[in-house]
Write an enzyme that holds these catalytic residues in place. Structure first.
Site, short mmCIF file in Angstrom:
data_model
loop_
_atom_site.label_atom_id
_atom_site.label_comp_id
_atom_site.label_asym_id
_atom_site.label_seq_id
_atom_site.Cartn_x
_atom_site.Cartn_y
_atom_site.Cartn_z
N GLU A 92 -4.70 2.89 6.77
CA GLU A 92 -4.54 2.71 5.32
C GLU A 92 -5.13 3.92 4.60
O GLU A 92 -4.60 4.39 3.60
CB GLU A 92 -5.24 1.42 4.85
CG GLU A 92 -5.16 1.24 3.35
CD GLU A 92 -5.49 -0.16 2.87
OE1 GLU A 92 -5.22 -1.14 3.61
OE2 GLU A 92 -6.03 -0.29 1.76
N SER A 97 -10.82 -0.52 3.58
CA SER A 97 -10.17 -0.87 4.86
C SER A 97 -9.60 0.38 5.50
O SER A 97 -8.82 1.09 4.88
CB SER A 97 -9.00 -1.83 4.61
OG SER A 97 -9.48 -3.08 4.32
N ARG A 110 0.82 -1.22 0.00
CA ARG A 110 0.00 0.00 0.00
C ARG A 110 0.86 1.28 0.00
O ARG A 110 0.54 2.25 0.70
CB ARG A 110 -0.98 0.03 1.19
CG ARG A 110 -1.94 -1.13 1.24
CD ARG A 110 -2.92 -1.14 0.07
NE ARG A 110 -3.72 -2.35 0.10
CZ ARG A 110 -3.40 -3.47 -0.58
NH1 ARG A 110 -2.33 -3.52 -1.36
NH2 ARG A 110 -4.16 -4.52 -0.50
C1 LIG Z 1 -15.72 -0.36 -0.98
C2 LIG Z 1 -14.24 -0.20 -1.12
C3 LIG Z 1 -13.45 -1.30 -1.37
C4 LIG Z 1 -12.06 -1.16 -1.50
N1 LIG Z 1 -11.31 -2.26 -1.75
C5 LIG Z 1 -9.97 -2.13 -1.90
C6 LIG Z 1 -9.16 -3.28 -2.17
O1 LIG Z 1 -9.62 -4.40 -2.33
N2 LIG Z 1 -7.82 -3.09 -2.29
C7 LIG Z 1 -7.24 -1.86 -2.15
O2 LIG Z 1 -6.01 -1.75 -2.28
N3 LIG Z 1 -7.98 -0.77 -1.90
C8 LIG Z 1 -9.32 -0.87 -1.77
N4 LIG Z 1 -10.08 0.24 -1.51
C9 LIG Z 1 -9.42 1.55 -1.31
C10 LIG Z 1 -9.26 2.39 -2.60
O3 LIG Z 1 -10.26 2.09 -3.55
C11 LIG Z 1 -7.90 2.19 -3.24
O4 LIG Z 1 -6.86 2.57 -2.36
C12 LIG Z 1 -7.74 3.00 -4.54
O5 LIG Z 1 -6.52 2.65 -5.14
C13 LIG Z 1 -7.80 4.51 -4.33
O6 LIG Z 1 -7.94 5.13 -5.60
P1 LIG Z 1 -8.66 6.54 -5.78
O7 LIG Z 1 -8.58 6.88 -7.23
O8 LIG Z 1 -10.01 6.54 -5.19
O9 LIG Z 1 -7.68 7.46 -4.98
P2 LIG Z 1 -8.06 8.67 -3.98
O10 LIG Z 1 -8.76 8.13 -2.79
O11 LIG Z 1 -8.71 9.76 -4.76
O12 LIG Z 1 -6.60 9.14 -3.58
C14 LIG Z 1 -5.77 8.29 -2.83
C15 LIG Z 1 -4.34 8.86 -2.90
O13 LIG Z 1 -3.86 8.75 -4.25
C16 LIG Z 1 -3.42 10.02 -4.71
N5 LIG Z 1 -3.70 10.10 -6.14
C17 LIG Z 1 -4.83 9.74 -6.79
N6 LIG Z 1 -4.69 9.96 -8.11
C18 LIG Z 1 -3.45 10.46 -8.30
C19 LIG Z 1 -2.71 10.89 -9.45
N7 LIG Z 1 -3.21 10.86 -10.68
N8 LIG Z 1 -1.44 11.37 -9.26
C20 LIG Z 1 -0.90 11.41 -8.02
N9 LIG Z 1 -1.54 11.02 -6.90
C21 LIG Z 1 -2.80 10.54 -7.04
C22 LIG Z 1 -4.24 11.04 -3.91
O14 LIG Z 1 -3.59 12.31 -3.86
C23 LIG Z 1 -4.29 10.35 -2.55
O15 LIG Z 1 -3.10 10.62 -1.86
C24 LIG Z 1 -11.47 0.12 -1.38
C25 LIG Z 1 -12.28 1.24 -1.15
C26 LIG Z 1 -13.65 1.08 -1.03
C27 LIG Z 1 -14.51 2.30 -0.80
#
Ligand SMILES: Cc1cc2nc3c(=O)[nH]c(=O)nc-3n(C[C@H](O)[C@H](O)[C@H](O)COP(=O)(O)OP(=O)(O)OC[C@H]3O[C@@H](n4cnc5c(N)ncnc54)[C@H](O)[C@@H]3O)c2cc1C
Length: 312
Positions: free
Chosen positions: A306, A236, A186
């Protein structure tokens, strides 16, 4: 520190994009899966690299804080919101390069950072491209997945990333290979806020459409049976630790269903905190502290977040 006035910021933003893509005092609860968060001073949606470069340069020269948003599924925005500019990265291109040698199964797919993984996984499946099934239920973007080294079912995004293109905080573009992205559990080099991820090239392979779709369906059923569905959350809350599964300890501590305000430890999965409706970031943060304390008192273990907590 913001040295320029709001009307100057607006004038500068209008040089980059149209007014439809610029929002002032935008509630972040509209842009996070937690449905929590105060207002961002400025919220800007940009759909190409040139515009993103202009914004990055504006922020660095004028010293305006810049926060990059994917799909908002791994963040908790505090109740007083975010100072400066939030950039919603809206890069959605998908370029597929099949191996010219017919006997080779490799397919390289280059994906814009704003592309939602759930959508990408379905498109790849329809085209008989395998390798992203494990991530097909992760509700974030490719950019967010690279930043977090997202993973599920024993695999992580690092297993399929070849290279990532990003723009650094001075506006220079770089393409870095897998090793240079320093993926860990992560975690990646992007956690050090080195810039905006623009696109990532994935190493995938040809596969059978029905098999890919079946695998995705199996994973989807597993998720539905083990995670809270239809209630706001950010996945999580805590990381797994090397020697124990955090969610299991939270469950053993009897915390399922425990709530502070409208934030509750999910009754379905102890690793998730859910927003029962109108929860504040304060509720969630107090609940997090309570959980940490209980785990320490009961098991003498420290646990780590996380989700990323941002804003004021
Ligand atoms: C129901 C549910 C289930 C989930 N299951 C999982 C799972 O199975 N496994 C898992 O690993 N995670 C899971 N997650 C967590 C999450 O979906 C992941 O961590 C995902 O990768 C986050 O992506 P995001 O685009 O929503 O990022 P955001 O939440 O928008 O941002 C997260 C971080 O990434 C950075 N970021 C985003 N885009 C960029 C970019 N283009 N350039 C630079 N930095 C950037 C942001 O600044 C921030 O620091 C889950 C979440 C939910 C709500």
């Amino acid at each position: 520190m913001i040295y320029i006035k709001n009307n100057e910021i607006y004038a500068e933003l209008l040089k980059i994009t149209s007014k439809d893509n610029i929002k002032k005092n935008e509630p972040m609860k509209y842009h996070t899966s937690f449905h929590i968060g105060g207002c961002a001073d400025w919220f800007v949606i940009l759909e190409n690299e040139e515009k993103i470069k202009k914004l990055v340069l504006l922020c660095s020269t004028k010293e305006i804080p810049l926060y990059i948003l994917g799909n908002g599924t791994n963040i908790l925005v505090k109740d007083n919101g975010i100072r400066g500019i939030v950039l919603k990265v809206n890069l959605n291109s998908v370029k597929v390069k099949e191996n010219e040698n017919e006997n080779e199964n490799n397919v390289e797919v280059t994906v814009g950072a704003g592309k939602k993984i759930t959508v990408l996984a379905k498109e790849l499946a329809k085209n008989g491209i395998s390798g992203l099934e494990f991530a097909s239920g992760i509700p974030g973007t490719i950019g967010g997945a690279v930043y977090m080294n997202a993973g599920a079912y024993g695999k992580e995004i690092k297993d399929i990333v070849i290279s990532t293109k990003y723009i650094d905080n001075n506006g220079s573009i770089h393409i870095i290979n897998n090793e240079k992205q320093k993926f860990e559990y992560r975690k990646s080099i992007f956690n050090s806020k080195i810039g905006v991820i623009l696109e990532t090239t994935l190493k995938l392979e040809k596969g059978k459409i029905d098999q890919i779709e079946k695998q995705m369906e199996d994973y989807s059923i597993k998720r539905k049976n083990s995670q809270p569905i239809g209630i706001a959350n950010a996945g999580s809350t805590f990381k797994r630790e090397k020697d124990f599964i955090t969610a299991k300890l939270i469950d053993e501590a009897g915390l399922k269903g425990f709530s502070i305000g409208n934030a509750e430890v999910s009754t379905v999965h102890a690793g998730f905190i859910v927003n029962k409706g109108e929860a504040t970031a304060k509720d969630v943060l107090e609940l997090i502290e309570y959980i940490k304390k209980q785990i320490y008192i009961k098991f003498k273990k420290e646990i780590h977040l996380e989700i990323e907590v941002i804003g004021e």
